[in-house]
Each structure stands twice: as C-alpha cells, then as structure tokens.
Design a protein around this motif. Structure first.
Motif, PDB file in Angstrom:
ATOM      1  N   ASP A   1      -6.522   2.324  -7.169  1.00 24.48           N
ATOM      2  CA  ASP A   1      -6.879   1.926  -8.585  1.00 24.48           C
ATOM      3  C   ASP A   1      -5.770   1.464  -9.325  1.00 24.48           C
ATOM      4  O   ASP A   1      -5.584   1.325 -10.601  1.00 24.48           O
ATOM      5  CB  ASP A   1      -7.421   3.366  -9.365  1.00 24.48           C
ATOM      6  CG  ASP A   1      -6.395   4.335  -9.520  1.00 24.48           C
ATOM      7  OD1 ASP A   1      -5.178   4.319  -8.742  1.00 24.48           O
ATOM      8  OD2 ASP A   1      -6.750   5.379 -10.164  1.00 24.48           O
ATOM      9  N   GLY A   2      -4.472   1.178  -8.896  1.00 25.33           N
ATOM     10  CA  GLY A   2      -3.298   0.984  -9.503  1.00 25.33           C
ATOM     11  C   GLY A   2      -3.191  -0.297 -10.312  1.00 25.33           C
ATOM     12  O   GLY A   2      -3.943  -1.423  -9.944  1.00 25.33           O
ATOM     13  N   LYS A   3      -2.735  -0.375 -11.543  1.00 22.87           N
ATOM     14  CA  LYS A   3      -2.541  -1.710 -12.209  1.00 22.87           C
ATOM     15  C   LYS A   3      -1.236  -2.233 -11.836  1.00 22.87           C
ATOM     16  O   LYS A   3      -0.292  -1.658 -12.080  1.00 22.87           O
ATOM     17  CB  LYS A   3      -2.718  -1.343 -13.660  1.00 22.87           C
ATOM     18  CG  LYS A   3      -2.673  -2.886 -14.523  1.00 22.87           C
ATOM     19  CD  LYS A   3      -2.759  -2.415 -16.112  1.00 22.87           C
ATOM     20  CE  LYS A   3      -2.658  -3.848 -16.703  1.00 22.87           C
ATOM     21  NZ  LYS A   3      -2.625  -3.270 -18.095  1.00 22.87           N
TER      22      LYS A   3
ATOM     23  N   GLU B   1       0.974  -1.214  -0.073  1.00 27.49           N
ATOM     24  CA  GLU B   1       0.040  -0.210  -0.073  1.00 27.49           C
ATOM     25  C   GLU B   1       0.863   1.311   0.048  1.00 27.49           C
ATOM     26  O   GLU B   1       0.340   2.176  -0.250  1.00 27.49           O
ATOM     27  CB  GLU B   1      -1.090   0.311   1.049  1.00 27.49           C
ATOM     28  CG  GLU B   1      -0.421  -0.006   2.730  1.00 27.49           C
ATOM     29  CD  GLU B   1       0.219  -1.242   3.150  1.00 27.49           C
ATOM     30  OE1 GLU B   1       0.816  -1.270   4.352  1.00 27.49           O
ATOM     31  OE2 GLU B   1       0.077  -2.288   2.276  1.00 27.49           O
ATOM     32  N   ASP B   2       2.219   1.198   0.370  1.00 28.48           N
ATOM     33  CA  ASP B   2       3.071   2.349   0.235  1.00 28.48           C
ATOM     34  C   ASP B   2       3.304   2.499  -0.925  1.00 28.48           C
ATOM     35  O   ASP B   2       3.664   3.614  -1.217  1.00 28.48           O
ATOM     36  CB  ASP B   2       4.316   2.094   1.104  1.00 28.48           C
ATOM     37  CG  ASP B   2       4.158   1.844   2.491  1.00 28.48           C
ATOM     38  OD1 ASP B   2       3.060   2.241   3.006  1.00 28.48           O
ATOM     39  OD2 ASP B   2       5.020   1.522   3.272  1.00 28.48           O
TER      40      ASP B   2
ATOM     41  N   GLU C   1     -10.172  -2.794  -9.748  1.00 26.10           N
ATOM     42  CA  GLU C   1     -10.575  -2.516 -11.203  1.00 26.10           C
ATOM     43  C   GLU C   1      -9.406  -2.267 -11.904  1.00 26.10           C
ATOM     44  O   GLU C   1      -9.409  -2.746 -13.225  1.00 26.10           O
ATOM     45  CB  GLU C   1     -11.283  -1.297 -11.189  1.00 26.10           C
ATOM     46  CG  GLU C   1     -12.719  -1.388 -10.624  1.00 26.10           C
ATOM     47  CD  GLU C   1     -13.725  -2.326 -11.313  1.00 26.10           C
ATOM     48  OE1 GLU C   1     -13.453  -2.524 -12.542  1.00 26.10           O
ATOM     49  OE2 GLU C   1     -14.580  -2.924 -10.517  1.00 26.10           O
ATOM     50  N   GLU C   2      -8.170  -1.880 -11.218  1.00 27.40           N
ATOM     51  CA  GLU C   2      -6.992  -1.862 -11.968  1.00 27.40           C
ATOM     52  C   GLU C   2      -6.944  -0.821 -13.007  1.00 27.40           C
ATOM     53  O   GLU C   2      -6.245  -1.090 -14.206  1.00 27.40           O
ATOM     54  CB  GLU C   2      -6.065  -2.925 -12.218  1.00 27.40           C
ATOM     55  CG  GLU C   2      -6.005  -3.995 -11.053  1.00 27.40           C
ATOM     56  CD  GLU C   2      -5.133  -5.304 -11.360  1.00 27.40           C
ATOM     57  OE1 GLU C   2      -3.953  -5.102 -11.867  1.00 27.40           O
ATOM     58  OE2 GLU C   2      -5.455  -6.041 -10.479  1.00 27.40           O
TER      59      GLU C   2
ATOM     60  N   GLU D   1       6.580   8.581 -14.161  1.00 25.17           N
ATOM     61  CA  GLU D   1       6.246   9.896 -14.414  1.00 25.17           C
ATOM     62  C   GLU D   1       4.607  10.004 -14.048  1.00 25.17           C
ATOM     63  O   GLU D   1       4.071  10.957 -13.851  1.00 25.17           O
ATOM     64  CB  GLU D   1       6.598  10.515 -15.845  1.00 25.17           C
ATOM     65  CG  GLU D   1       8.065  10.899 -15.827  1.00 25.17           C
ATOM     66  CD  GLU D   1       8.298  11.208 -17.103  1.00 25.17           C
ATOM     67  OE1 GLU D   1       8.222  12.518 -17.588  1.00 25.17           O
ATOM     68  OE2 GLU D   1       8.640  10.634 -18.090  1.00 25.17           O
ATOM     69  N   LYS D   2       4.036   8.843 -14.123  1.00 25.94           N
ATOM     70  CA  LYS D   2       2.460   8.844 -13.901  1.00 25.94           C
ATOM     71  C   LYS D   2       1.996   8.356 -12.498  1.00 25.94           C
ATOM     72  O   LYS D   2       0.850   8.416 -12.094  1.00 25.94           O
ATOM     73  CB  LYS D   2       1.820   7.753 -14.837  1.00 25.94           C
ATOM     74  CG  LYS D   2       2.277   8.215 -16.464  1.00 25.94           C
ATOM     75  CD  LYS D   2       1.651   7.281 -17.398  1.00 25.94           C
ATOM     76  CE  LYS D   2       1.780   7.611 -18.796  1.00 25.94           C
ATOM     77  NZ  LYS D   2       1.238   6.753 -19.627  1.00 25.94           N
ATOM     78  N   TRP D   3       3.060   8.174 -11.700  1.00 28.79           N
ATOM     79  CA  TRP D   3       2.675   7.698 -10.286  1.00 28.79           C
ATOM     80  C   TRP D   3       2.466   9.013  -9.155  1.00 28.79           C
ATOM     81  O   TRP D   3       3.379   9.279  -8.439  1.00 28.79           O
ATOM     82  CB  TRP D   3       3.954   6.775  -9.735  1.00 28.79           C
ATOM     83  CG  TRP D   3       4.190   5.564 -10.480  1.00 28.79           C
ATOM     84  CD1 TRP D   3       3.448   5.208 -11.279  1.00 28.79           C
ATOM     85  CD2 TRP D   3       5.311   4.645 -10.083  1.00 28.79           C
ATOM     86  NE1 TRP D   3       3.979   3.945 -11.949  1.00 28.79           N
ATOM     87  CE2 TRP D   3       4.985   3.569 -11.261  1.00 28.79           C
ATOM     88  CE3 TRP D   3       6.462   4.795  -9.245  1.00 28.79           C
ATOM     89  CZ2 TRP D   3       5.822   2.430 -11.279  1.00 28.79           C
ATOM     90  CZ3 TRP D   3       7.134   3.543  -9.277  1.00 28.79           C
ATOM     91  CH2 TRP D   3       7.068   2.479 -10.564  1.00 28.79           C
TER      92      TRP D   3
END
Length: 386
Positions: free
Chosen positions: A90-92, A84-85, A133-134, A227-229
């Motif tokens: 919603d992460g894939k 979880e860190d 859902e990812e 870059e999307k995190w």
C-alpha cells in the motif's frame, strides 16, 4: 542486524566535516564523493543519523547503483532492483527528485516518469496486482546521475534536515542550519572559546554554536518520514535515538556566544528563534553595526555571513562595509575570523589576504570561506603542569 549502505548528501566542500561526524557516531565510511558521504549501518543507524548528524541535508537508504545511457537501460536497471524489500503493497512511491550531470540522460521529468513505471512493473510481479492504491506511508525516491552512473536512494528524512524547527523568522539571504553547523565544525572553535557573529541575521550561526556547546542533537525535536515505515524500521529505533539525545543535553554549560545585527527587528527574530531552539540563555544578541565590533577578551572567533550584494543597488555599499569589517578585525588582533561570502573583492576591502580560502557551493551559488587565522592561545597553567 543486516548492514545497509546509507547516503548522506552535504554542501560541496564540506564532505570532510560530515565524514568526521559519521565516524564519531561509530559508523564505517564506504565512500566520499563531491557533495555526499556513503556509510555502512543497520536500520537503527537510519534513526541515529537523522537525529544526530548536523551537516547533512537528508539520509538516504541506497537502493542501488546502475549504469544507464538510454531510457531502456534506465528502465531495466530500475526494474531489476528489489523494491519489494522497501515498499509495502500500500506504499505511496514516486521519484521525488532527479538530477543529472555530464550524462546522456538529462531530462529530470523523463527520468522520474521512466523510473516510476519500472518500479510499478517490478512490484506488479511481486504483489500480483495490476494497480496500486498507494494509500499508505510515503516512500520518496531520489536519483543522482553522474557520468551515466545512476545512484538511487530512498529518502528517510522527508523535510530537509536543515529545518531543525527553530527558525520561524528569517533574514534576507539566510544561511542554512546545516551549512552554518558545517562551517563552525570546520573551525577550531570549542564551547569554552568566544564566538561573535557581527552579521547574525536570524541567528543561525550563534544558535547552531549554542546547540553544539550544549550537546543538543539537531533532530531530537522533529519527525522523519521513516518513522512511519512500519514494514522496515521499528519506531523504537527513533524513540531510542531521541531519548539518548535528550539525555546528552547539557544546558548548564557556560558560553560566550554573541550575535550582532544593525537591524533591531532582525535581532528580535534572532532572540525568538534562539528561544524556540531552547538556547536563548546561552547567547547574547544586540543591535550593533559591524563598525562597533569589539570585545575585551583575546583569542576569540568571528564566524559570519556578511551581505554580498545579491541585488545591484546593494553592491555599491559593499566596499565601505567590508572596509569597516577589516578595521574591526584589526582591533581584534589576537582573534581568528571566518567569513563566508560570494563577494569576490572581500579580501581587497578587508585589507588582508586570507590565510586559507575554501570554495563552497551554497545551493547553486559559489561562495568563498575566507579564514583569517589568529595566534593560538597560550596553554593553561594546569595543562602545562599536568
């Protein structure tokens, strides 16, 4: 800022070069192992390492290291890690790659499946959900098991870092950009010295040398998965790293970097690749066989990846080709030559035993980096009078 451990994989045999690069960036090394270097940094280091390091394949955030001899141990050990860190609701997430050496667990697909289930179970208890859902950003996991020790890393790079973005066309059996850079950095070559690659193919050695000479960071023009995190790494870290990289570029540097190949179409491809990289004005490409390798100046460097007969019909041509190479080297009697090849009779037909030889794995292929060392150039008068 909180310190984390970052793992940088590299070609086997090139660990010392990567270690020096990381130290030059200002980070502390925590461990050097076969094929990887682990170092300490903050979240900003993720961006700087991806943008500036030339010789690593990717940058992983170390999630944890566990001991597992059974799938139950692998499941429980993976579940105990603080996923979880790193991974938002919603992460894939998935185990993109798993490899195992000298370990009781050896099936990559089973390792991947068990670990995914364990991650899901952990995140269920944290996010209080039964399914995910990812649909968000991607968080691929990479796993390396050696002697039952499982190293688990979160891949921040995405597409391998050897893909700088400039190589649109390649020759057969190309050398990767990361390995080419590592081999150049392994030599004493500097930007004020001559460098010639007589088997330049699509231009990787000359282009990487020119980027080094111009102080051009390899990742300044590409994108990275992290870059999307938004939950983990502020985008400004990547923006700052790329802006700093752009400020450091010096395209006015004077160089003598040359690439030859017998194939005119390949030379066209090399020129196009160099232009894409922004260093075409720093390299002279020419269609020329190795038998015509020559240079009027002394104390230059040959760094090259000649053919080594992957196909049987090519093998019969190798003795003559390597003899031509040896004849050319003898004409350049004050030069140093560095040759990476899988051809085990290279020294025999070059006609000289290498001063040094290093075994390097290029993917799964065992190659040798033969080093034929020339004399050092005399010191310049101004240095002597200083």
């Amino acid at each position: 800022m909180k310190m984390i451990e970052l793992v940088a994989p590299c070609h086997f045999g090139m660990e010392a070069v990567l270690k020096r690069e990381i130290l030059d960036l200002g980070y502390e090394i925590s461990q050097v192992e076969d094929g990887r270097v682990t170092f300490l940094g903050d979240l900003e280091a993720v961006a700087y390492a991806n943008v500036f390091l030339r010789t690593t394949e990717r940058i992983l955030i170390k999630v944890g290291k566990i001991h597992a001899e059974t799938f139950d141990e692998l499941f429980e050990g993976t579940k105990a890690l603080p996923w979880e860190d790193f991974i938002p609701e919603d992460g894939k997430f998935w185990v993109a790659k798993a490899n195992s050496i000298k370990s009781k667990l050896f099936s990559p697909s089973d390792i991947q499946s068990i670990m995914k289930k364990a991650m899901v179970e952990r995140l269920k208890t944290v996010y209080h959900r039964e399914r995910f859902e990812e649909t968000g950003a991607e968080y691929p996991i990479r796993v390396s098991i050696l002697k039952d020790e499982v190293l688990i890393g979160l891949d921040t790079s995405g597409v391998s870092l050897h893909k700088r973005g400039y190589r649109q066309m390649t020759a057969p059996a190309p050398i990767t950009e990361t390995l080419a850079s590592a081999l150049i950095l392994f030599t004493p070559w500097k930007k004020d010295r001559i460098l010639v690659d007589p088997f330049c193919g699509s231009g990787t050695f000359p282009i990487e040398a020119a980027m080094l000479a111009a102080n051009m960071a390899p990742g300044m023009k590409r994108h990275f998965l992290a870059e999307k995190w938004e939950n983990l790494i502020p985008i400004r870290h990547f923006q700052d790293a790329k802006e700093e990289a752009a400020d450091l570029v010096d395209l006015s540097v004077e160089t003598d970097i040359q690439g030859y190949d017998i194939d005119g179409e390949i030379i066209k491809a090399a020129r196009a690749n160099a232009k894409m990289a922004g260093v075409d004005h720093l390299i002279h490409f020419q269609q020329r066989p190795v038998s015509e390798l020559s240079h009027p100046k002394k104390y230059g460097f040959v760094i090259t990846n000649p053919p080594y007969g992957e196909r049987l019909e090519e093998k019969k041509n190798l003795p003559a080709l390597y003899k031509e190479m040896g004849d050319a080297f003898r004409r350049l009697d004050s030069w140093s030559e560095y040759v990476i090849t899988a051809y085990e009779d290279a020294e025999k037909y070059i006609g000289r035993k290498a001063d040094k030889n290093r075994k390097i794995y290029n993917g799964m292929m065992k190659t040798y980096f033969y080093q034929f060392l020339g004399p050092r150039p005399p010191k310049r008068k101004q240095e002597e009078n200083a």
